[in-house]
Write an enzyme that holds these catalytic residues in place. Structure first.
Site, PDB file in Angstrom:
ATOM      1  N   CYS A  61      14.868   1.182   4.603  1.00 44.99           N
ATOM      2  CA  CYS A  61      15.370  -0.051   5.226  1.00 44.99           C
ATOM      3  C   CYS A  61      16.759  -0.333   4.661  1.00 44.99           C
ATOM      4  O   CYS A  61      16.930  -0.392   3.455  1.00 44.99           O
ATOM      5  CB  CYS A  61      14.480  -1.242   4.916  1.00 44.99           C
ATOM      6  SG  CYS A  61      12.770  -0.863   4.544  1.00 44.99           S
TER       7      CYS A  61
ATOM      8  N   GLU B  26      18.317 -10.848   9.796  1.00 44.85           N
ATOM      9  CA  GLU B  26      18.683  -9.542  10.318  1.00 44.85           C
ATOM     10  C   GLU B  26      18.267  -9.354  11.768  1.00 44.85           C
ATOM     11  O   GLU B  26      17.233  -9.866  12.212  1.00 44.85           O
ATOM     12  CB  GLU B  26      18.027  -8.440   9.482  1.00 44.85           C
ATOM     13  CG  GLU B  26      18.510  -8.394   8.057  1.00 44.85           C
ATOM     14  CD  GLU B  26      17.933  -7.226   7.276  1.00 44.85           C
ATOM     15  OE1 GLU B  26      18.588  -6.791   6.321  1.00 44.85           O
ATOM     16  OE2 GLU B  26      16.823  -6.763   7.612  1.00 44.85           O
TER      17      GLU B  26
END
Length: 327
Positions: free
Chosen positions: A182, A244
């Site tokens: 990630c 995000e």
């Protein structure tokens, strides 16, 4: 078979820290390392946990950094750490994923700035399966000097101990299990390419090498299948957080894994049942086990139905890059 990876220097590190005056980090059970996934040798001698760039008066310097951190957030950072937080810039977007600017990783992850609504940035989450259709997970490293806890920025004056040079995202959520990789595409030409989401796929290939030592030839960019996008916001500890627009990338490959001990504490392949047991333990609070918020959102909303398509080889049939899921 369940394969586990672990930093082989953790035991000696814990012994050294036991005599330190710093607050003890959360404990975690150390798992045996698979010889298949042997980690590289340490980047510092066993006799010393402190980089040669740090003077013996570390605690004195750390105390000074504590008192001045509010005025100069880069106090004590070495060049690499400064680049990671202040020179590498995230791609700012609106809620429709249109690029609206760029900002440092540092600012993008400060919760007070996130609350302004101006720090939404692109991210990606890679889900890598082997040809036995097992998912590779990673355990983010314990941050020994978490900013909110000791008021010293995560770099701790170049105190290089097993993962001190972490990106802001990983400072935010230490000690959690998460998907394979990630991170963020950066505001650079190769990672801004919008056609076929090539910029994000280039970034994913870069970070798989950085974190897990997976060479580019093992994960060709054209083998990533972008399945969807999700928009989420998650606080961490009052100081840090995430906001995000996350690209969910799936790939099925047998790869060579050589975890970076400065990035990953443990990694393991899990099948469906093993992941469900991991979820059960997290829900029950057993062993202090936690999942990253973005991973949990994917698990709860998408993962198991997509897993069927992983096994059938039909992932592209369920790809939907038009929809942005607001979770």
């Amino acid at each position: 078979m369940l394969m586990l990876l672990n930093t082989p220097y953790a035991l000696s590190l814990s012994r050294s820290l036991a005599s330190s005056s710093f607050p003890s980090p959360p404990t975690r059970r150390l798992l045996s390392i698979s010889s298949t996934f042997a980690l590289p040798p340490p980047r510092f001698p066993h006799s010393s946990l402190v980089s040669s760039r740090v003077s013996p008066s570390f605690r004195t310097q750390a105390s000074a950094a504590t008192s001045t951190m509010g005025d100069a957030p880069d106090v004590g950072m070495d060049a690499v750490q400064r680049r990671l937080m202040f020179e590498d810039e995230c791609i700012l977007v609106d809620e429709s994923d249109n690029v609206v600017g760029h900002e440092s990783k540092y600012n993008c992850h400060l919760w007070e700035k996130i609350l302004t609504g101006k720090m939404l940035h692109r991210a990606f989450s890679v889900f890598l399966f082997n040809t036995k259709y097992e998912l590779l997970l990673q355990h983010m490293l314990v941050m020994l000097c978490k900013y909110s806890m000791w008021k010293i920025f995560f770099t701790c004056l170049s105190f290089r101990v097993l993962g001190q040079q972490r990106s802001a995202t990983k400072v935010t959520f230490p000690l959690v299990w998460t998907n394979t990789c990630c991170s963020h595409p950066l505001y650079r030409e190769s990672e801004l390419i919008s056609e076929n989401h090539l910029g994000v796929r280039n970034a994913a290939q870069r970070k798989l090498l950085d974190e897990l030592g997976i060479p580019a030839e093992d994960v060709p960019v054209d083998q990533f299948v972008p399945l969807s996008r999700m928009l989420y916001k998650a606080p961490s500890d009052g100081k840090w957080g995430e906001h995000e627009l996350d690209y969910l990338l799936f790939i099925v490959r047998d790869v060579n894994v050589h975890p970076n001990p400065d990035e990953v504490a443990e990694a393991k392949y899990v099948n469906r049942d093993q992941l469900k047991e991991l979820l059960r333990k997290a829900d029950a609070g057993e062993d202090g086990l936690k999942l990253s918020p973005w991973f949990r959102l994917v698990v709860d909303n998408f993962l198991f139905k997509w897993w069927d398509h992983v096994e059938k080889g039909t992932l592209k049939e369920v790809s939907d890059m038009e929809t942005i899921h607001k979770l």
